[in-house]
Write a protein that holds these residues in place. Structure first.
Motif, PDB file in Angstrom:
ATOM      1  N   ILE A   1       0.839  -1.206   0.000  1.00 11.30           N
ATOM      2  CA  ILE A   1       0.000   0.000   0.000  1.00 11.30           C
ATOM      3  C   ILE A   1       0.872   1.253   0.000  1.00 11.30           C
ATOM      4  N   THR A   2       1.958   1.237   0.752  1.00 10.99           N
ATOM      5  CA  THR A   2       2.874   2.380   0.780  1.00 10.99           C
ATOM      6  C   THR A   2       3.531   2.583  -0.581  1.00 10.99           C
ATOM      7  N   ILE A   3       4.003   1.520  -1.186  1.00 11.45           N
ATOM      8  CA  ILE A   3       4.618   1.601  -2.521  1.00 11.45           C
ATOM      9  C   ILE A   3       3.608   2.157  -3.523  1.00 11.45           C
ATOM     10  N   SER A   4       2.390   1.648  -3.484  1.00  5.97           N
ATOM     11  CA  SER A   4       1.350   2.101  -4.410  1.00  5.97           C
ATOM     12  C   SER A   4       1.021   3.576  -4.197  1.00  5.97           C
ATOM     13  N   ALA A   5       0.954   3.986  -2.960  1.00  9.49           N
ATOM     14  CA  ALA A   5       0.669   5.394  -2.658  1.00  9.49           C
ATOM     15  C   ALA A   5       1.801   6.299  -3.141  1.00  9.49           C
ATOM     16  N   ILE A   6       3.046   5.886  -2.927  1.00  5.39           N
ATOM     17  CA  ILE A   6       4.190   6.681  -3.386  1.00  5.39           C
ATOM     18  C   ILE A   6       4.175   6.805  -4.908  1.00  5.39           C
ATOM     19  N   ALA A   7       3.984   5.688  -5.592  1.00  2.00           N
ATOM     20  CA  ALA A   7       3.952   5.719  -7.064  1.00  2.00           C
ATOM     21  C   ALA A   7       2.798   6.585  -7.557  1.00  2.00           C
ATOM     22  N   THR A   8       1.666   6.511  -6.892  1.00  4.11           N
ATOM     23  CA  THR A   8       0.503   7.318  -7.285  1.00  4.11           C
ATOM     24  C   THR A   8       0.797   8.800  -7.115  1.00  4.11           C
ATOM     25  N   LEU A   9       1.338   9.171  -5.976  1.00  2.00           N
ATOM     26  CA  LEU A   9       1.643  10.586  -5.736  1.00  2.00           C
ATOM     27  C   LEU A   9       2.743  11.089  -6.669  1.00  2.00           C
ATOM     28  N   MET A  10       3.758  10.285  -6.902  1.00  2.00           N
ATOM     29  CA  MET A  10       4.831  10.691  -7.811  1.00  2.00           C
ATOM     30  C   MET A  10       4.328  10.748  -9.257  1.00  2.00           C
ATOM     31  N   GLY A  11       3.274  10.010  -9.542  1.00  2.00           N
ATOM     32  CA  GLY A  11       2.649  10.068 -10.862  1.00  2.00           C
ATOM     33  C   GLY A  11       1.994  11.414 -11.139  1.00  2.00           C
ATOM     34  N   GLN A  12       1.816  12.212 -10.104  1.00  2.00           N
ATOM     35  CA  GLN A  12       1.244  13.546 -10.276  1.00  2.00           C
ATOM     36  C   GLN A  12       2.294  14.560 -10.718  1.00  2.00           C
ATOM     37  N   VAL A  13       3.551  14.152 -10.736  1.00  2.00           N
ATOM     38  CA  VAL A  13       4.631  14.985 -11.278  1.00  2.00           C
ATOM     39  C   VAL A  13       4.824  14.512 -12.714  1.00  2.00           C
TER      40      VAL A  13
ATOM     41  N   THR B   1       9.277   1.224 -10.300  1.00  2.00           N
ATOM     42  CA  THR B   1      10.246   0.184 -10.673  1.00  2.00           C
ATOM     43  C   THR B   1      11.394   0.115  -9.664  1.00  2.00           C
ATOM     44  N   PHE B   2      11.831   1.262  -9.163  1.00  2.00           N
ATOM     45  CA  PHE B   2      12.867   1.256  -8.122  1.00  2.00           C
ATOM     46  C   PHE B   2      12.382   0.491  -6.894  1.00  2.00           C
ATOM     47  N   LEU B   3      11.163   0.769  -6.463  1.00  2.00           N
ATOM     48  CA  LEU B   3      10.623   0.115  -5.264  1.00  2.00           C
ATOM     49  C   LEU B   3      10.359  -1.374  -5.498  1.00  2.00           C
ATOM     50  N   ILE B   4       9.974  -1.741  -6.718  1.00  2.00           N
ATOM     51  CA  ILE B   4       9.816  -3.165  -7.037  1.00  2.00           C
ATOM     52  C   ILE B   4      11.160  -3.888  -6.917  1.00  2.00           C
ATOM     53  N   LEU B   5      12.213  -3.244  -7.377  1.00  2.11           N
ATOM     54  CA  LEU B   5      13.545  -3.845  -7.274  1.00  2.11           C
ATOM     55  C   LEU B   5      14.043  -3.867  -5.821  1.00  2.11           C
ATOM     56  N   TRP B   6      13.727  -2.821  -5.075  1.00  2.00           N
ATOM     57  CA  TRP B   6      14.194  -2.708  -3.685  1.00  2.00           C
ATOM     58  C   TRP B   6      13.504  -3.732  -2.782  1.00  2.00           C
ATOM     59  N   PHE B   7      12.183  -3.841  -2.898  1.00  2.00           N
ATOM     60  CA  PHE B   7      11.415  -4.772  -2.068  1.00  2.00           C
ATOM     61  C   PHE B   7      11.190  -6.067  -2.849  1.00  2.00           C
ATOM     62  N   ASP B   8      12.262  -6.829  -3.001  1.00  2.00           N
ATOM     63  CA  ASP B   8      12.191  -8.012  -3.858  1.00  2.00           C
ATOM     64  C   ASP B   8      11.474  -9.201  -3.218  1.00  2.00           C
TER      65      ASP B   8
END
Length: 127
Positions: A11-23, A42-49
């Motif tokens: 949920i945190t990863i999804s929220a971060i990607a969603t908010l960053m998608g507004q840039v 993609t960075f977070l997908i690689l980080w939280f493997d």
């Protein structure tokens, strides 16, 4: 999923990607946009493997759709196109998740040239 903390991470990863998608920028004067949300995702997908890629991108697709639709609905009102405008973004996130999973992107974390190449191809195909 082993426990509730994994869901919290997703949920945190999804929220971060969603908010960053507004840039973003709109290069074609349409609803199509380039954002930094995908780079963060993609960075977070690689980080939280240890987290499933498909689940992360599916949650992200839902978050992005709901967030953008809500923003448009607040700006425009109950126009029917508000609900259809962000379906392509939802499809993009689901598609990129499937492709990243299929190419086993996490195997290439220590191979930067192949990783960047695959991420680029994945992004192009998903769009």
């Amino acid at each position: 999923m082993k426990d509730l903390s994994n869901y919290k991470k997703i949920i945190t990863i999804s929220a971060i990607a969603t908010l960053m998608g507004q840039v973003y920028i709109n290069p074609f004067n349409s609803t199509f946009r380039f954002s930094i949300g995908v780079a963060f995702l993609t960075f977070l997908i690689l980080w939280f493997d240890d987290l499933p890629i498909i689940m992360i991108t599916t949650f992200t697709a839902l978050f992005v759709y709901l967030f953008r639709t809500t923003l448009d609905f607040m700006r425009v009102g109950s126009e029917s196109s508000v609900f259809a405008n962000h379906l392509p973004a939802m499809a993009f996130y689901i598609t990129i998740g499937i492709i990243l999973y299929k190419v086993r992107i996490r195997k290439f974390k220590d191979q930067p040239v192949q990783l960047i190449f695959l991420l680029g191809i994945t992004d192009v195909i998903s769009n």
